[in-house]
Design an enzyme around this catalytic site. Structure first.
Site, mmCIF file in Angstrom:
data_model
loop_
_atom_site.group_PDB
_atom_site.id
_atom_site.type_symbol
_atom_site.label_atom_id
_atom_site.label_comp_id
_atom_site.label_asym_id
_atom_site.label_seq_id
_atom_site.Cartn_x
_atom_site.Cartn_y
_atom_site.Cartn_z
ATOM 1 C CG ASP A 64 -1.923 -2.436 7.706
ATOM 2 O OD1 ASP A 64 -2.633 -2.672 8.002
ATOM 3 O OD2 ASP A 64 -1.810 -1.894 6.375
ATOM 4 C CE LYS A 99 -9.249 0.140 4.400
ATOM 5 N NZ LYS A 99 -9.766 1.070 3.144
ATOM 6 C CD1 TRP A 119 -2.472 1.720 0.595
ATOM 7 C CD2 TRP A 119 -1.760 1.864 3.052
ATOM 8 N NE1 TRP A 119 -3.450 3.063 0.728
ATOM 9 C CE2 TRP A 119 -2.800 2.459 2.549
ATOM 10 C CE3 TRP A 119 -1.812 1.659 4.030
ATOM 11 C CZ2 TRP A 119 -3.426 3.697 3.103
ATOM 12 C CZ3 TRP A 119 -2.024 2.540 4.535
ATOM 13 C CH2 TRP A 119 -3.032 3.728 4.684
HETATM 14 C C1 LMR Z 1 -7.255 2.509 -0.100
HETATM 15 O O1 LMR Z 1 -6.074 1.556 0.068
HETATM 16 O O2 LMR Z 1 -7.756 3.374 -1.360
HETATM 17 C C2 LMR Z 1 -7.593 2.350 1.378
HETATM 18 O O3 LMR Z 1 -6.902 2.233 2.310
HETATM 19 C C3 LMR Z 1 -7.662 4.188 1.208
HETATM 20 C C4 LMR Z 1 -6.773 4.962 1.439
HETATM 21 O O4 LMR Z 1 -6.006 5.657 2.660
HETATM 22 O O5 LMR Z 1 -5.324 4.934 0.760
#
Ligand code: LMR
Length: 396
Positions: A211, A246, A130
């Protein structure tokens, strides 16, 4: 003062939200930011959250501070939800959980804590991970390193390469693992693979850091917690950042938790004090409202089972959309190019499109997704699915 600063590009994920809102096309499709959407394309407040909210408002008698660890009921419930009520580390009093402002808050507090213990420690993240992991962890002073994970050619996992890399990592380093519903690629470890990773962590002595932002949105609450529970039962020290954004739909209320398992009760107590001190130095205390609702929902059996029903509906909708997408692509393309979609878990899948194709989808079709071609599957519905599939096939 600030004349030295430069204009930044919009955040790669949050920037899409703003661009989508500004788009006036009648049929626009938002597959960008990871928020659940229902069949009507709406991110609803869960019915159980409304119920808990009514009870909470009726019973709340004070707005005094909650204190740095947050709501004790929430912390206790989250710990058991994640680790299981039969977790040995909980029975041995080696787990400490503090509420945090969202999963992001938990990640940052953990990073600051780690940096206090081992300044500049290396944390290994999956390739890819991420996007926000990098600033959340790196800006706290940790060194970000990368281990192989996603196999773009096979739309699967580079498990051998991942294990080979983990087998080179030693004590003092950390390894960040997505507990379930990998963000961005949707490819998760199977139980036997979690067993193997837990074995490597134990043998090598590095500290796993999980996570867990999408618990319950993959296969089920217990199934999605398999990995974190396996690690908790195997290694002496574990860090878990979890989110209720979520699975309770409480995004803007910022509800998360940091749980740390320590090798001994004495160390757990030290960690607990340090974590609170870190929080005090950043935001002092977490917000109360969302966590109070979650604590109540998890603690009261009727609310908890209502939550389970709603969560199951969300998960089933996403998984049904995955199968439907694969079938529609295969009918259009007469090949198996998108057959991987149902095998992936949670909100996200990588479509495997180029940046140019993603850009064309945005400009020509008002279909928004992250540049990597990560889609939020929950953004698909029966009104836009054919439009979406036709558009993807047109830009291929
Ligand atoms: C995402 O990956 O879209 C979500 O976790 C929202 C974010 O804060 O990036």
């Amino acid at each position: 003062m600030f004349e030295t600063l430069k204009t930044l590009q919009p955040d790669p994920i949050l920037g899409l939200m703003a661009a989508f809102r500004q788009d006036s096309a009648p049929l626009k499709v938002d597959l960008g930011v990871g928020v659940y959407k229902d069949e009507a394309g709406h991110t609803p407040i869960m019915a159980v959250v409304r119920e808990a909210d009514a009870l909470h408002r009726n019973e709340e008698t004070s707005k005094t501070y909650v204190g740095p660890p947050g709501d004790p009921m929430f912390n206790q419930q989250i710990q058991a939800l994640i680790l299981g009520s039969d977790c040995a580390a909980i029975a041995e009093n080696r787990v400490r959980t503090v509420q945090a402002p969202g999963g992001c808050g938990a990640l940052r507090v953990a990073a600051e804590l780690i940096n206090r213990a081992r300044p500049g420690a290396a944390i290994w993240v999956s390739d890819p991970t991420w996007a926000n992991h990098v600033p959340l962890l790196g800006d706290a002073g940790l060194e970000i390193k990368v281990y192989p994970y996603y196999d773009a050619a096979q739309q699967g996992l580079k498990f051998e390469a991942m294990c080979a890399a983990l087998n080179q990592i030693g004590a003092g380093d950390l390894v960040l693992l997505h507990g379930c519903c990998h963000n961005p690629c949707g490819v998760d470890l199977a139980p036997a693979q979690w067993d193997a990773v837990a074995g490597i962590a134990q043998a090598r002595g590095f500290t796993p850091f999980v996570d867990l932002a999408y618990l319950g949105l993959g296969l089920g609450l217990a199934e999605d917690a398999y990995g974190v529970r396996k690690l908790a039962a195997t290694v002496p020290e574990l860090i878990v950042a979890s989110s209720c954004s979520k699975n309770f739909g409480l995004y803007r209320e910022r509800v998360g938790a940091l749980s740390v398992i320590s090798p001994s009760v004495a160390e757990a107590d030290i960690v607990y004090g340090q974590v609170q001190n870190v929080a005090r130095g950043i935001y002092s205390m977490p917000p109360n409202y969302g966590a109070a609702l979650v604590g109540r929902i998890l603690a009261e059996p009727t609310l908890r089972s209502a939550w389970n029903v709603e969560l199951t509906e969300m998960r089933d909708r996403i998984n049904a959309l995955r199968s439907q997408l694969a079938a529609k692509f295969s009918a259009r393309l007469h090949n198996a190019r998108f057959d991987f979609i149902p095998a992936q878990r949670g909100m996200f899948s990588f479509l495997g499109l180029s940046k140019e194709q993603v850009q064309r989808l945005k400009v020509e079709y008002s279909i928004y997704m992250v540049d990597s071609s990560r889609i939020n599957v929950a953004g698909i519905n029966q009104k836009n699915i054919d439009y979406f599939c036709d558009a993807v096939c047109a830009v291929l």
